[in-house]
Motif scaffolding. Structure first.
Motif: not given
Length: 279
Positions: A107-136
């Protein structure tokens, strides 16, 4: 709180920014996997935690501030996706998680995960999204309405709980039972948590995921999408679009499952996550 045989899921807590951060975990050594919720709480990950641990992982399903069993209360400033991503990074630091940390978001946790992944706020080598928000794809109408302060002010506790009960029942799909619905609703019986939820809803903004698309398109790190095919909130077509446009993305479809496929098909979801995070 326990799950399956021999593997015990525990709820514990640490202090982050002066408030209690509650989380579910299996206390064992192994690669850490941060599991992030959205408009629900850590309960969405409970059905798969022990199964992930049995695959040698250290799953950590945290309640965001003001939500679930965590303390504090969200404000319009702290409820945005970038602010919550910063909070998750502080949480990981408090737990002394070092090195690569895999992340999964629902869900919206997927947006947070994408943000961490894309901005290297953490060292995130793999990203999984489960029925996440995306795009618009978000906020959906039931969430977007709380962007109106008048709606927030006019929402009684009974009306809020009735709306969330309907949303949870729909999200659980075939897994909806009286006991499970009551379990999901329980944190929202607290006024502080209801206020935090409405603040999270008020801060929901698709620009936070749309702005990440260029960085995701440049990324060559592995990405996994797990999707309940019957989700009426986050439609399968968004997962298909993401898979076609974002490199190194694999889509696992979960038939006869709604917005919370961890409840509908825990074995299948856990197996897909475990295979992905241990590859």
């Amino acid at each position: 709180m326990s799950e399956t045989t021999e593997t015990k899921v525990l709820r514990t807590a640490v202090e982050v920014n002066g408030e209690t951060a509650s989380y579910l975990t299996v206390e064992q050594d192994g690669p850490a996997v941060l599991l992030l919720h959205g408009t629900y709480w850590s309960r969405v990950w409970l059905p798969v935690l022990a199964r992930l641990a049995q695959a040698g992982l250290r799953p950590i399903a945290v309640d965001l501030p003001g939500l679930g069993r965590s303390g504090g209360e969200l404000t319009p400033e702290t409820a945005t996706v970038p602010a919550l991503a910063d909070w998750v990074a502080h949480f990981a630091s408090t737990l002394k998680l070092s090195g690569p940390i895999a992340v999964a978001g629902h869900d919206i946790g997927g947006a947070i995960a994408q943000h961490l992944f894309a901005h290297d706020r953490l060292e995130v080598p793999r990203l999984a999204l489960v029925n996440s928000v995306t795009y618009d794809s978000w906020p959906v109408p039931g969430v977007a309405r709380f962007r109106d302060p008048e709606v927030v002010a006019a929402t009684t506790a009974d009306a809020f709980l009735a709306a969330r009960r309907q949303a949870v029942t729909t999200a659980l799909a075939g897994a909806a039972t009286k006991e499970r619905i009551a379990d999901y609703l329980d944190p929202w019986t607290t006024q502080r948590v209801r206020r935090s939820w409405m603040t999270l809803a008020g801060a929901a903004d698709s620009r936070y995921t749309l702005d990440l698309v260029p960085a995701l398109q440049r990324s060559t790190k592995p990405k996994l999408l797990i999707w309940g095919e019957d989700d009426g909130f986050q439609k399968l077509e968004y997962a298909e679009r993401f898979t076609s446009e974002i490199p190194q993305t694999t889509l696992v479809r979960i038939p006869d499952a709604g917005h919370i496929p961890t409840e509908n098909a825990p074995d299948q979801v856990a197996r897909a996550l475990s295979d992905f995070f241990t590859a």
